[in-house]
Design a protein around this motif. Structure first.
Motif, PDB file in Angstrom:
ATOM      1  N   TYR A 154       0.856  -1.200   0.000  1.00 23.75           N
ATOM      2  CA  TYR A 154       0.000   0.000   0.000  1.00 23.75           C
ATOM      3  C   TYR A 154       0.884   1.239   0.000  1.00 23.75           C
ATOM      4  CZ  TYR A 154      -3.954  -2.966   1.368  1.00 23.75           C
ATOM      5  OH  TYR A 154      -4.931  -3.927   1.406  1.00 23.75           O
ATOM      6  N   VAL A 155       0.582   2.164  -0.894  1.00 21.94           N
ATOM      7  CA  VAL A 155       1.232   3.472  -0.852  1.00 21.94           C
ATOM      8  C   VAL A 155       0.573   4.267   0.270  1.00 21.94           C
ATOM      9  CG1 VAL A 155       1.722   5.594  -2.094  1.00 21.94           C
ATOM     10  CG2 VAL A 155       1.758   3.409  -3.302  1.00 21.94           C
ATOM     11  N   LEU A 156       1.353   4.661   1.259  1.00 22.48           N
ATOM     12  CA  LEU A 156       0.784   5.332   2.429  1.00 22.48           C
ATOM     13  C   LEU A 156       1.789   6.277   3.057  1.00 22.48           C
ATOM     14  CD1 LEU A 156      -1.565   5.587   4.502  1.00 22.48           C
ATOM     15  CD2 LEU A 156      -0.424   3.793   5.830  1.00 22.48           C
ATOM     16  N   ASP A 157       1.353   7.493   3.306  1.00 21.06           N
ATOM     17  CA  ASP A 157       2.057   8.440   4.162  1.00 21.06           C
ATOM     18  C   ASP A 157       1.313   8.432   5.490  1.00 21.06           C
ATOM     19  OD1 ASP A 157       3.049  10.673   5.526  1.00 21.06           O
ATOM     20  OD2 ASP A 157       3.372  11.812   3.680  1.00 21.06           O
ATOM     21  N   VAL A 158       1.960   7.977   6.541  1.00 23.90           N
ATOM     22  CA  VAL A 158       1.271   7.774   7.823  1.00 23.90           C
ATOM     23  C   VAL A 158       0.785   9.086   8.434  1.00 23.90           C
ATOM     24  CG1 VAL A 158       2.493   5.622   8.343  1.00 23.90           C
ATOM     25  CG2 VAL A 158       3.425   7.814   9.178  1.00 23.90           C
ATOM     26  N   ARG A 159       1.197  10.215   7.880  1.00 22.04           N
ATOM     27  CA  ARG A 159       0.732  11.517   8.382  1.00 22.04           C
ATOM     28  C   ARG A 159      -0.700  11.808   7.960  1.00 22.04           C
ATOM     29  NH1 ARG A 159       5.202  15.437   6.011  1.00 22.04           N
ATOM     30  NH2 ARG A 159       4.872  14.026   4.230  1.00 22.04           N
ATOM     31  N   GLU A 160      -1.211  11.062   7.000  1.00 17.41           N
ATOM     32  CA  GLU A 160      -2.527  11.354   6.436  1.00 17.41           C
ATOM     33  C   GLU A 160      -3.574  10.438   7.077  1.00 17.41           C
ATOM     34  OE1 GLU A 160      -2.108  10.958   2.201  1.00 17.41           O
ATOM     35  OE2 GLU A 160      -0.461  12.406   2.115  1.00 17.41           O
ATOM     36  N   LEU A 161      -4.287  10.962   8.057  1.00 16.50           N
ATOM     37  CA  LEU A 161      -5.211  10.151   8.859  1.00 16.50           C
ATOM     38  C   LEU A 161      -6.290   9.492   8.008  1.00 16.50           C
ATOM     39  CD1 LEU A 161      -6.362   9.084  11.513  1.00 16.50           C
ATOM     40  CD2 LEU A 161      -7.468  11.303  11.841  1.00 16.50           C
ATOM     41  N   ASP A 162      -6.903  10.240   7.111  1.00 18.97           N
ATOM     42  CA  ASP A 162      -7.973   9.663   6.293  1.00 18.97           C
ATOM     43  C   ASP A 162      -7.451   8.513   5.444  1.00 18.97           C
ATOM     44  OD1 ASP A 162      -9.789  11.427   7.350  1.00 18.97           O
ATOM     45  OD2 ASP A 162      -9.763  12.809   5.644  1.00 18.97           O
ATOM     46  N   LYS A 163      -6.243   8.670   4.893  1.00 18.26           N
ATOM     47  CA  LYS A 163      -5.669   7.612   4.066  1.00 18.26           C
ATOM     48  C   LYS A 163      -5.302   6.392   4.926  1.00 18.26           C
ATOM     49  CE  LYS A 163      -4.197   5.864   0.184  1.00 18.26           C
ATOM     50  NZ  LYS A 163      -2.970   6.323  -0.517  1.00 18.26           N
TER      51      LYS A 163
ATOM     52  N   ASN B  67       6.658  10.821  13.286  1.00 20.37           N
ATOM     53  CA  ASN B  67       7.173   9.984  14.369  1.00 20.37           C
ATOM     54  C   ASN B  67       6.164   9.762  15.492  1.00 20.37           C
ATOM     55  OD1 ASN B  67       9.441  10.305  12.811  1.00 20.37           O
ATOM     56  ND2 ASN B  67      10.657  11.349  14.354  1.00 20.37           N
ATOM     57  N   ILE B  68       5.309  10.748  15.738  1.00 18.30           N
ATOM     58  CA  ILE B  68       4.349  10.630  16.838  1.00 18.30           C
ATOM     59  C   ILE B  68       2.937  10.406  16.300  1.00 18.30           C
ATOM     60  CG2 ILE B  68       3.385  11.703  18.899  1.00 18.30           C
ATOM     61  CD1 ILE B  68       5.897  13.438  19.077  1.00 18.30           C
ATOM     62  N   LYS B  69       2.442  11.367  15.538  1.00 20.53           N
ATOM     63  CA  LYS B  69       1.040  11.280  15.098  1.00 20.53           C
ATOM     64  C   LYS B  69       0.831  10.115  14.131  1.00 20.53           C
ATOM     65  CE  LYS B  69      -0.885  15.322  14.156  1.00 20.53           C
ATOM     66  NZ  LYS B  69      -0.961  16.715  13.618  1.00 20.53           N
ATOM     67  N   GLY B  70       1.782   9.873  13.239  1.00 17.69           N
ATOM     68  CA  GLY B  70       1.658   8.757  12.307  1.00 17.69           C
ATOM     69  C   GLY B  70       1.611   7.431  13.041  1.00 17.69           C
ATOM     70  N   LEU B  71       2.487   7.284  14.031  1.00 21.67           N
ATOM     71  CA  LEU B  71       2.477   6.059  14.840  1.00 21.67           C
ATOM     72  C   LEU B  71       1.133   5.892  15.549  1.00 21.67           C
ATOM     73  CD1 LEU B  71       5.249   4.659  17.101  1.00 21.67           C
ATOM     74  CD2 LEU B  71       3.052   5.191  18.139  1.00 21.67           C
TER      75      LEU B  71
ATOM     76  N   LYS C  78      11.071  10.849  19.750  1.00 27.34           N
ATOM     77  CA  LYS C  78      11.371   9.469  20.105  1.00 27.34           C
ATOM     78  C   LYS C  78      11.145   9.204  21.594  1.00 27.34           C
ATOM     79  CE  LYS C  78      12.263   7.678  16.121  1.00 27.34           C
ATOM     80  NZ  LYS C  78      11.388   6.638  15.553  1.00 27.34           N
ATOM     81  N   SER C  79      11.255  10.236  22.413  1.00 28.83           N
ATOM     82  CA  SER C  79      10.839  10.103  23.806  1.00 28.83           C
ATOM     83  C   SER C  79       9.349   9.805  23.875  1.00 28.83           C
ATOM     84  CB  SER C  79      11.157  11.392  24.574  1.00 28.83           C
ATOM     85  OG  SER C  79      10.752  11.290  25.917  1.00 28.83           O
ATOM     86  N   ALA C  80       8.584  10.426  22.977  1.00 27.93           N
ATOM     87  CA  ALA C  80       7.147  10.143  22.900  1.00 27.93           C
ATOM     88  C   ALA C  80       6.899   8.695  22.496  1.00 27.93           C
ATOM     89  CB  ALA C  80       6.475  11.094  21.914  1.00 27.93           C
ATOM     90  N   VAL C  81       7.692   8.166  21.570  1.00 26.85           N
ATOM     91  CA  VAL C  81       7.541   6.768  21.172  1.00 26.85           C
ATOM     92  C   VAL C  81       7.788   5.854  22.375  1.00 26.85           C
ATOM     93  CG1 VAL C  81       8.453   4.912  19.712  1.00 26.85           C
ATOM     94  CG2 VAL C  81       8.110   7.200  18.752  1.00 26.85           C
ATOM     95  N   HIS C  82       8.821   6.171  23.140  1.00 21.10           N
ATOM     96  CA  HIS C  82       9.123   5.399  24.353  1.00 21.10           C
ATOM     97  C   HIS C  82       7.926   5.432  25.314  1.00 21.10           C
ATOM     98  CE1 HIS C  82      11.996   3.966  27.570  1.00 21.10           C
ATOM     99  NE2 HIS C  82      11.045   4.492  28.322  1.00 21.10           N
TER     100      HIS C  82
END
Length: 258
Positions: free
Chosen positions: A63-72, A117-121, A162-166
């Motif tokens: 799948y072509v996906l940019d994780v920043r795009e919530l609707d996609k 890094n944060i919202k996409g995850l 990355k602290s947020a990912v942790h």
């Protein structure tokens, strides 16, 4: 445990799958007989990777996906779940941009790092976790960084992301207590991938200088660790792993030859 394959015939989603750690994970998981759902922004690279993985007896969907795009993200995962059960999620999509003081930082770089890094995850995890909860199984691997625990000069917003990912990895484990879903934060140190080239706007000499005089981690080293973590028995949840090359003991303590 290392010789036991508990993940054969499972299905894994890998974001940021066309380079670095994501690509290495695709190969390492295919070798273990894991079916793959690969997501990335670059369609041509996805097609090339799918073709290269045809040597393995696994199913590969892309799948072509940019994780920043919530609707996609929601659209893509609606399609995924119409066809698959997801057993493994590797939240790998992420990047660092720039290396300098906050007062000289470029706002657009900050926003891209935070959004990826944060919202996409979060967007991807929000799409997957309810389904894992329904099936009461699954393993989420979040690709963090040593920067998530130890801030280094010039790292500011990247380190914060990355602290947020942790923190989010810890939060997911807390939120999923009482289920069979496991969450692992893998935090590499210096690893020679496209990471530094992206950070320095494609400047090869600046990127190469990061890894001079020592042997950094490779993407394959990290993928091997991820396979090991995924293969742990169901009652074992390896929540945090900090992994550095032997030459490195913290972000700022690193032995270089010569």
């Amino acid at each position: 445990m290392a010789n036991t394959n508990r993940i054969k015939n499972k299905t894994a989603v890998v974001t940021g799958a066309t380079s670095g750690i994501g690509q290495a994970c695709a190969y390492a998981l295919a070798e273990q007989g894991v079916n793959l759902i690969l997501m990335a922004r670059r369609e041509e690279r996805l097609a090339d990777l799918k073709a290269a993985l045809s040597q393995y007896s696994v199913d590969v969907d892309t799948y072509v996906l940019d994780v920043r795009e919530l609707d996609k993200v929601n659209q893509v995962f609606a399609d995924v779940y119409a066809k698959h059960q997801v057993d493994i999620l590797i939240n790998n999509a992420g990047l660092a941009l720039g290396l300098g003081n906050i007062d000289e930082g470029r706002i657009e770089q900050w926003e891209q790092m935070i959004d990826t890094n944060i919202k996409g995850l979060l967007y991807v995890s929000r799409a997957v976790i309810p389904k894992m909860r329904e099936q009461n199984s699954g393993h989420i691997i979040n690709i963090g960084s040593m920067a998530g625990g130890i801030t280094y000069p010039g790292g500011n917003v990247y380190c914060a992301s990355k602290s947020a990912v942790h923190t989010l990895s810890e939060a997911m484990n807390l939120d999923l207590v009482g289920t069979e879903i496991r969450v692992s934060n893998i935090a590499p140190g210096a690893a020679e991938t496209e990471f530094s080239k992206v950070r320095f706007d494609g400047n090869d000499s600046q990127a190469d200088a990061v890894y001079e005089g020592f042997q950094p981690l490779s993407a394959e080293d990290i993928a091997d660790l991820i396979v090991y973590v995924l293969n742990a028995p169901a009652h074992v949840n390896i929540q945090q792993v900090l992994m550095m090359p032997t030459a490195q003991r913290s972000p700022t303590v690193l032995h270089r030859d010569n």
